[in-house]
Design a protein around this motif. Structure first.
Motif, short mmCIF file in Angstrom:
data_model
loop_
_atom_site.label_atom_id
_atom_site.label_comp_id
_atom_site.label_asym_id
_atom_site.label_seq_id
_atom_site.Cartn_x
_atom_site.Cartn_y
_atom_site.Cartn_z
N GLY A 22 24.44 2.24 1.52
CA GLY A 22 23.94 3.58 1.24
C GLY A 22 22.44 3.60 1.19
N HIS A 23 21.87 4.74 0.80
CA HIS A 23 20.42 4.82 0.65
C HIS A 23 20.05 5.54 -0.64
CE1 HIS A 23 21.00 8.77 2.88
NE2 HIS A 23 20.19 9.17 1.94
N LEU A 24 18.89 5.18 -1.16
CA LEU A 24 18.35 5.78 -2.37
C LEU A 24 17.04 6.47 -2.05
CD1 LEU A 24 19.01 2.81 -4.84
CD2 LEU A 24 20.20 5.01 -4.84
N LEU A 25 16.70 7.45 -2.86
CA LEU A 25 15.46 8.19 -2.66
C LEU A 25 14.52 7.96 -3.84
CD1 LEU A 25 17.88 9.94 -1.28
CD2 LEU A 25 16.10 11.71 -1.10
N PRO A 26 13.26 7.63 -3.59
CA PRO A 26 12.29 7.61 -4.70
C PRO A 26 12.08 9.03 -5.20
CG PRO A 26 11.17 7.32 -2.59
CD PRO A 26 12.64 7.27 -2.30
N SER A 27 11.66 9.17 -6.43
CA SER A 27 11.49 10.50 -7.01
C SER A 27 10.41 11.29 -6.30
CB SER A 27 11.17 10.38 -8.50
OG SER A 27 10.04 9.55 -8.71
N SER A 28 9.50 10.61 -5.61
CA SER A 28 8.45 11.31 -4.88
C SER A 28 8.99 12.00 -3.63
CB SER A 28 7.35 10.32 -4.46
OG SER A 28 7.89 9.28 -3.66
N GLU A 29 10.18 11.58 -3.16
CA GLU A 29 10.77 12.15 -1.95
C GLU A 29 11.58 13.41 -2.26
OE1 GLU A 29 11.46 12.40 2.11
OE2 GLU A 29 10.22 10.92 1.09
N ASP A 30 12.48 13.30 -3.21
CA ASP A 30 13.34 14.42 -3.60
C ASP A 30 13.83 14.15 -5.00
OD1 ASP A 30 15.37 16.30 -4.03
OD2 ASP A 30 15.92 16.33 -1.91
N ARG A 31 13.35 14.94 -5.94
CA ARG A 31 13.68 14.69 -7.34
C ARG A 31 15.14 14.98 -7.64
NH1 ARG A 31 9.29 14.98 -10.99
NH2 ARG A 31 10.39 16.46 -12.34
N LYS A 32 15.71 15.96 -6.95
CA LYS A 32 17.07 16.40 -7.27
C LYS A 32 18.14 15.43 -6.73
CE LYS A 32 16.45 20.51 -5.42
NZ LYS A 32 14.98 20.54 -5.23
N VAL A 33 17.92 14.86 -5.56
CA VAL A 33 18.90 13.97 -4.93
C VAL A 33 18.52 12.52 -5.21
CG1 VAL A 33 20.00 13.27 -2.78
CG2 VAL A 33 19.35 15.67 -3.13
N LEU A 34 19.45 11.79 -5.83
CA LEU A 34 19.20 10.39 -6.19
C LEU A 34 19.50 9.45 -5.03
CD1 LEU A 34 20.96 10.46 -9.69
CD2 LEU A 34 18.52 10.78 -9.22
N GLY A 35 20.59 9.71 -4.32
CA GLY A 35 20.96 8.82 -3.22
C GLY A 35 22.30 9.20 -2.63
N VAL A 36 22.67 8.48 -1.58
CA VAL A 36 23.92 8.71 -0.87
C VAL A 36 24.62 7.37 -0.68
CG1 VAL A 36 24.99 9.51 1.28
CG2 VAL A 36 22.96 10.70 0.38
N VAL A 37 25.92 7.34 -1.00
CA VAL A 37 26.74 6.15 -0.78
C VAL A 37 27.57 6.37 0.47
CG1 VAL A 37 28.48 4.58 -1.73
CG2 VAL A 37 26.86 5.73 -3.27
N TYR A 38 27.58 5.38 1.37
CA TYR A 38 28.37 5.47 2.61
C TYR A 38 29.76 4.89 2.34
CZ TYR A 38 23.48 5.37 4.31
OH TYR A 38 22.13 5.58 4.50
N ASP A 39 30.59 5.66 1.69
CA ASP A 39 31.88 5.17 1.20
C ASP A 39 32.75 4.55 2.29
OD1 ASP A 39 31.58 5.96 -1.57
OD2 ASP A 39 31.77 8.01 -0.88
N SER A 40 32.80 5.17 3.45
CA SER A 40 33.67 4.67 4.52
C SER A 40 33.16 3.35 5.10
CB SER A 40 33.80 5.71 5.64
OG SER A 40 34.58 6.80 5.21
N CYS A 41 31.86 3.12 5.01
CA CYS A 41 31.31 1.84 5.48
C CYS A 41 31.63 0.72 4.50
CB CYS A 41 29.79 1.95 5.65
SG CYS A 41 29.27 3.03 6.98
N VAL A 42 31.66 1.06 3.21
CA VAL A 42 31.87 0.03 2.19
C VAL A 42 33.35 -0.30 2.05
CG1 VAL A 42 31.41 -0.64 -0.20
CG2 VAL A 42 29.85 0.93 0.98
#
Length: 468
Positions: free
Chosen positions: A328-348
């Motif tokens: 998955g990927h994570l976002l630093p707070s400087s990029e988008d405060r509201k969205v923390l990250g996305v997990v690629y469930d089907s890949c895992v």
């Protein structure tokens, strides 16, 4: 006949009850859960089409002593053949509108990769020559900026802590959130030197599952029916343990210490007199049921905050060919405060995909320390924000076949700078007054599944010696 009461039927409480049944002399063990289900924040939803949605934690890491302890428990519960595991997978940051791969090989450490202006090796070398701090505690941001520079603080540890704690590294405590790294600097003057020169764990491994995980180099694991399968196995084992009872829909309304060193638990209009109580519920919730003559104690419990996280599970009705597959990927707070990250469930864990048609599953995490920016939004608005963010950040499109929005209220306690001082006061209060109360759960010494299970085991072993 000695009685132990466990308040809370999440993984911490069930683990405490499990170890009490194995390691203690309590003849009666009562588990009291306020809601109608066990598992706490662990929630695996099964659909008729065969898919599994995780509303809370979705995997367990096998690393470290706490990770080894969980694997030993998995083996003890006869769940080894139900494990789904994966090796190390690519992990990404989403910075400046693009996904950037984190280094995943020795070769990748020696060259600069976006968003970093220098190689990881240069940051590591910088850390070796930094002076040791005399601070008793400091924020994760201050610690990492001091030792490795601003880029590592902002682009590595900021998103990492948003993924683990859903928290802001400018307020989270280095000492309490990453105690091992904190100790390495204190003892060796450097994290890197500490890794190189600290004594290695040479204890003999007897668990077949731990050996298997190391041999096959597991990165993370779950179970065929999701992480809740661990809770279900604990429940089944406890219901077969003599003297142990599990009660759901049993909220505790009051805890009262008696003059003879016992604790009276009020639940559903009845009173249970316990020789010892293990509380696994959130610290603030515990403070609300303790008697008022312990005001300083309850005041400190209320000082441990927790954040709200919005979990949005999204299923797309086609098997997407992701060029950059991974965890998955994570976002630093400087990029988008509201969205923390996305997990690629089907890949895992593709085993949790639906069985009738091709599909791709993702989970978008939002809020945390920045939940105020989402407050007041309807489920429909949260859903639209999550799907829009997912499509934009992944560069994909498709028909959404399933979506579920879940607000997890006060789900992750925040260990702010000075958290260790709070814990010292809290546990000293209990010890000085010889109170028959133990505190386990995520509020105190680690929020992960591994932390919760291992800390429950340690506390049960400590208390069991007092009731021999």
């Amino acid at each position: 006949m000695k009685t132990a009461v466990v308040i809370g039927g999440g993984v911490s409480g069930l683990a405490a009850a499990h170890y009490l049944g194995k390691k203690s002399n309590f003849a009666k063990i009562l588990v009291l859960e306020a809601s109608s289900r066990l598992g706490g924040w662990l929630q695996s939803i099964h659909h008729p089409d065969g898919s599994v949605q995780e509303l809370g934690p979705r995997s367990i890491r096998p690393a470290g002593r706490a990770g080894q302890n969980t694997l030993e428990l998995v083996e003890e519960l006869n769940l080894a053949d139900q494990v789904l595991w994966v090796r190390a997978q690519n992990r990404y940051l989403y910075v400046n509108g693009e996904k950037c791969a984190l280094p995943n090989s020795l070769g990748a450490l020696v060259k600069a990769q976006k968003p970093f202006s220098r190689s990881f090796l240069s940051y590591i070398m910088k850390e070796v020559f930094q002076k040791r701090s005399d601070e008793e505690d400091e924020s994760i941001y201050d610690f990492m900026e001091r030792r490795m520079g601003k880029e590592m603080a902002c682009y590595a540890f900021d998103p990492l802590c948003r993924g683990i704690f859903a928290g802001d590294i400018r307020h989270l405590s280095m000492r309490s959130c990453f105690p091992e790294l904190y100790k390495l600097e204190k003892h060796y003057g450097s994290i890197v030197k500490g890794f190189l020169f600290s004594p290695k764990d040479k204890s003999q491994i007897t668990s077949k599952l731990v050996k298997k995980a190391r041999l096959e180099r597991w990165s993370t694991y779950s179970f065929r029916r999701g992480v809740l399968q661990l809770v279900n196995a604990l429940e089944e084992s406890l219901r077969q343990t003599k003297g142990t009872e599990i009660h759901t829909d049993a909220p505790c309304s009051k805890l009262h210490f008696t003059s003879d060193g016992k604790l009276v638990v009020s639940v559903n209009g009845e009173e249970v007199k316990a020789d010892h109580v293990f509380s696994s519920i959130y610290a603030k919730n515990l403070s609300q049921i303790l008697s008022k003559d312990h005001s300083s104690f309850t005041s400190d419990l209320r000082k441990i905050p927790a954040v709200n996280v919005v979990v949005v599970c999204v299923e797309i009705a086609e098997k997407l060919n992701l060029i950059e597959s991974g965890f998955g990927h994570l976002l630093p707070s400087s990029e988008d405060r509201k969205v923390l990250g996305v997990v690629y469930d089907s890949c895992v864990f593709p085993q949790h995909d639906r069985q009738d048609i091709p599909s791709s599953r993702f989970t978008v995490m939002m809020g945390g320390a920045w939940y105020e920016e989402l407050k007041g939004m309807s489920d429909q608005e949260l859903q639209e924000l999550a799907i829009s963010s997912l499509f934009t950040q992944m560069g994909i499109s498709g028909t959404v076949s399933k979506v579920k929005v879940t607000l997890m209220k006060e789900c992750i306690p925040q260990y702010l700078v000075g958290h260790h001082q709070l814990l010292e006061r809290i546990f000293t209060y209990i010890q000085d007054r010889n109170l028959p109360l133990s505190l386990v759960g995520s509020s105190y010494r680690g929020p992960s599944i591994n932390d919760c299970i291992n800390n429950a085991r340690i506390e049960v072993e400590r208390i069991s010696k007092l009731y021999c």
